[in-house]
Motif scaffolding. Structure first.
Motif, mmCIF file in Angstrom:
data_model
loop_
_atom_site.group_PDB
_atom_site.id
_atom_site.type_symbol
_atom_site.label_atom_id
_atom_site.label_comp_id
_atom_site.label_asym_id
_atom_site.label_seq_id
_atom_site.Cartn_x
_atom_site.Cartn_y
_atom_site.Cartn_z
ATOM 1 N N ARG A 48 0.818 -1.084 0.176
ATOM 2 C CA ARG A 48 0.079 -0.135 0.104
ATOM 3 C C ARG A 48 0.852 1.101 0.024
ATOM 4 O O ARG A 48 0.590 2.259 -0.614
ATOM 5 N N LEU A 49 1.841 1.254 0.752
ATOM 6 C CA LEU A 49 2.779 2.351 0.737
ATOM 7 C C LEU A 49 3.434 2.644 -0.695
ATOM 8 O O LEU A 49 3.798 3.760 -1.322
ATOM 9 N N CYS A 50 3.771 1.384 -1.452
ATOM 10 C CA CYS A 50 4.280 1.588 -2.789
ATOM 11 C C CYS A 50 3.266 2.266 -3.771
ATOM 12 O O CYS A 50 3.701 3.054 -4.427
ATOM 13 N N ALA A 51 2.143 1.862 -3.294
ATOM 14 C CA ALA A 51 0.862 2.321 -4.247
ATOM 15 C C ALA A 51 0.883 4.141 -3.962
ATOM 16 O O ALA A 51 0.790 4.645 -5.199
ATOM 17 N N ALA A 52 0.856 4.211 -2.749
ATOM 18 C CA ALA A 52 0.727 5.783 -2.639
ATOM 19 C C ALA A 52 1.939 6.475 -3.088
ATOM 20 O O ALA A 52 1.905 7.459 -3.555
ATOM 21 N N THR A 53 3.257 5.640 -2.914
ATOM 22 C CA THR A 53 4.194 6.375 -3.573
ATOM 23 C C THR A 53 4.230 6.562 -5.310
ATOM 24 O O THR A 53 4.371 7.499 -5.784
ATOM 25 N N CYS A 54 3.507 5.530 -5.720
ATOM 26 C CA CYS A 54 3.663 5.647 -7.451
ATOM 27 C C CYS A 54 2.481 6.690 -7.620
ATOM 28 O O CYS A 54 2.633 7.434 -8.590
ATOM 29 N N PHE A 55 1.465 6.646 -6.828
ATOM 30 C CA PHE A 55 0.394 7.655 -7.429
ATOM 31 C C PHE A 55 0.714 9.181 -7.004
ATOM 32 O O PHE A 55 0.529 9.967 -7.809
ATOM 33 N N SER A 56 1.670 9.264 -6.110
ATOM 34 C CA SER A 56 2.245 10.770 -5.738
ATOM 35 C C SER A 56 3.276 11.018 -7.022
ATOM 36 O O SER A 56 3.083 12.210 -7.600
ATOM 37 N N PHE A 57 4.165 10.020 -7.507
ATOM 38 C CA PHE A 57 4.887 10.455 -8.550
ATOM 39 C C PHE A 57 3.835 10.645 -9.870
ATOM 40 O O PHE A 57 4.415 11.350 -10.712
ATOM 41 N N MET A 58 2.845 9.800 -9.953
ATOM 42 C CA MET A 58 2.229 9.904 -11.118
ATOM 43 C C MET A 58 1.509 11.364 -11.148
ATOM 44 O O MET A 58 1.443 12.108 -12.158
ATOM 45 N N ALA A 59 1.158 11.836 -9.934
ATOM 46 C CA ALA A 59 0.670 13.451 -9.846
ATOM 47 C C ALA A 59 1.785 14.262 -10.282
ATOM 48 O O ALA A 59 1.520 15.362 -10.936
ATOM 49 N N ALA A 60 2.758 13.971 -9.872
ATOM 50 C CA ALA A 60 4.022 15.331 -9.979
ATOM 51 C C ALA A 60 4.278 15.110 -11.578
ATOM 52 O O ALA A 60 4.590 15.951 -12.153
ATOM 53 N N SER A 61 4.139 13.976 -12.236
ATOM 54 C CA SER A 61 4.481 13.501 -13.506
ATOM 55 C C SER A 61 3.348 14.360 -14.480
ATOM 56 O O SER A 61 3.753 15.188 -15.442
ATOM 57 N N ILE A 62 2.163 14.516 -13.950
ATOM 58 C CA ILE A 62 1.209 14.993 -14.636
ATOM 59 C C ILE A 62 1.319 16.733 -14.561
ATOM 60 O O ILE A 62 1.278 17.252 -15.709
#
Length: 303
Positions: free
Chosen positions: A18-32
């Motif tokens: 779940r922590l990995c998922a939160a990290t991935c979605f955060s980097f996704m938002a930064a990439s957007i």
């Protein structure tokens, strides 16, 4: 071939995923947000989110040996889910063009509160005074973040972020309805493929040539989103919802850190205060769900 049996419960593994998922979605938002700064249009961002996110999804399906994941008896239900989910996603993406990462992420945490309200209004599920109170307090937290009195945050960005959170609430209800007959992989696969097709038709109009840096941002966007969806779902194979969902709020720390490192944004005290209120109300709502025996796996996030 049928999917493998549910693995033995391991809460540490579930939390780590779940922590990995939160990290991935955060980097996704930064990439957007970086994509917007490099001149990428919203339809392009959406298309490459799904196009580059499709390989991890296919690998996940292949790993689970669920070769019939594409089969469904309810194609129209998936089309409706795709229309709602894609519209919601594009609103969430657009909000990031106007708002700092921390504020956009915090307002997004209101989605479960919308879902509770909608479950009472649409699904006619019983919602007691405790959870209605938590919803009201959570929305008060959203107002604190939005700072309506003298706020310097763009009104359009706030409206888009709030609309996206409401849309996620609708998607949650839609997935709950589809999930009565459809598996998670089927739902995610259909949503991904339909979104690629829909957004692909817009590329002749909105598509542009990009430099290597921009392509790297788009690849990071799609890969982070695809892996985040995989980690999100996998976490529920190892631990109950009530154990892993609180760690979704780890995404706020990443949003603040990435906003500071990449965009030089500094979250004000009102954002932290509002986030604390929203998180507290969300955790209490989760506690009530668990206490009432509704601790069941959730489908993937719509993004």
């Amino acid at each position: 071939m049928a999917s493998p049996a549910r693995p033995e419960q391991n809460r540490v593994v579930g939390i780590a995923l779940r922590l990995c998922a939160a990290t991935c979605f955060s980097f996704m938002a930064a990439s957007i947000k970086l994509g917007y700064r490099h001149g990428v249009s919203t339809p392009e961002l959406g298309f490459y989110r799904f196009a580059f996110g499709l390989p991890p999804l296919i690998l996940w399906i292949a790993w689970s040996r669920n070769w019939t994941a594409w089969r469904t008896a309810r194609p129209l239900a998936h089309v409706r889910r795709a229309v709602i989910g894609l519209s919601t996603m594009l609103m969430g993406f657009s909000a990031l063009a106007y708002l700092p990462l921390a504020e956009s992420t915090t307002i997004g945490f209101a989605a479960p509160l919308f879902a509770v309200a909608l479950s009472a209004l649409v699904l006619k599920e019983p919602v007691g005074i405790h959870r209605w109170s938590a919803v009201a307090i959570g929305f008060a937290g959203v107002l604190i973040v939005m700072r309506p009195a003298g706020s310097q945050l763009p009104a359009l960005g706030l409206a888009l972020a709030t609309g996206a959170a409401f849309g996620v609430g609708i998607v949650t209800i839609t997935i709950r309805q589809i999930g009565r007959t459809e598996g998670t992989q089927t739902t995610v696969l259909w949503f991904t493929c339909l979104s690629v097709l829909a957004l692909g038709t817009l590329l002749p109009v909105y598509g542009r040539a990009h430099d290597a840096t921009t392509w790297a941002i788009l690849f990071a966007l799609g890969t982070a989103g695809g892996l985040g969806q995989l980690f999100l779902t996998s976490s529920l194979r190892y631990a109950p919802v009530s154990v892993v969902v609180p760690f979704d709020y780890f995404q706020l720390l990443w949003a603040v850190l990435l906003g500071w490192l990449i965009f030089a944004d500094h979250a004000p005290a009102t954002t932290w205060a509002g986030a604390a209120v929203i998180i507290a109300s969300g955790l209490y709502t989760l506690y009530r769900e668990h206490k009432l025996g509704r601790d069941r796996p959730k489908a993937d996030a719509p993004l």
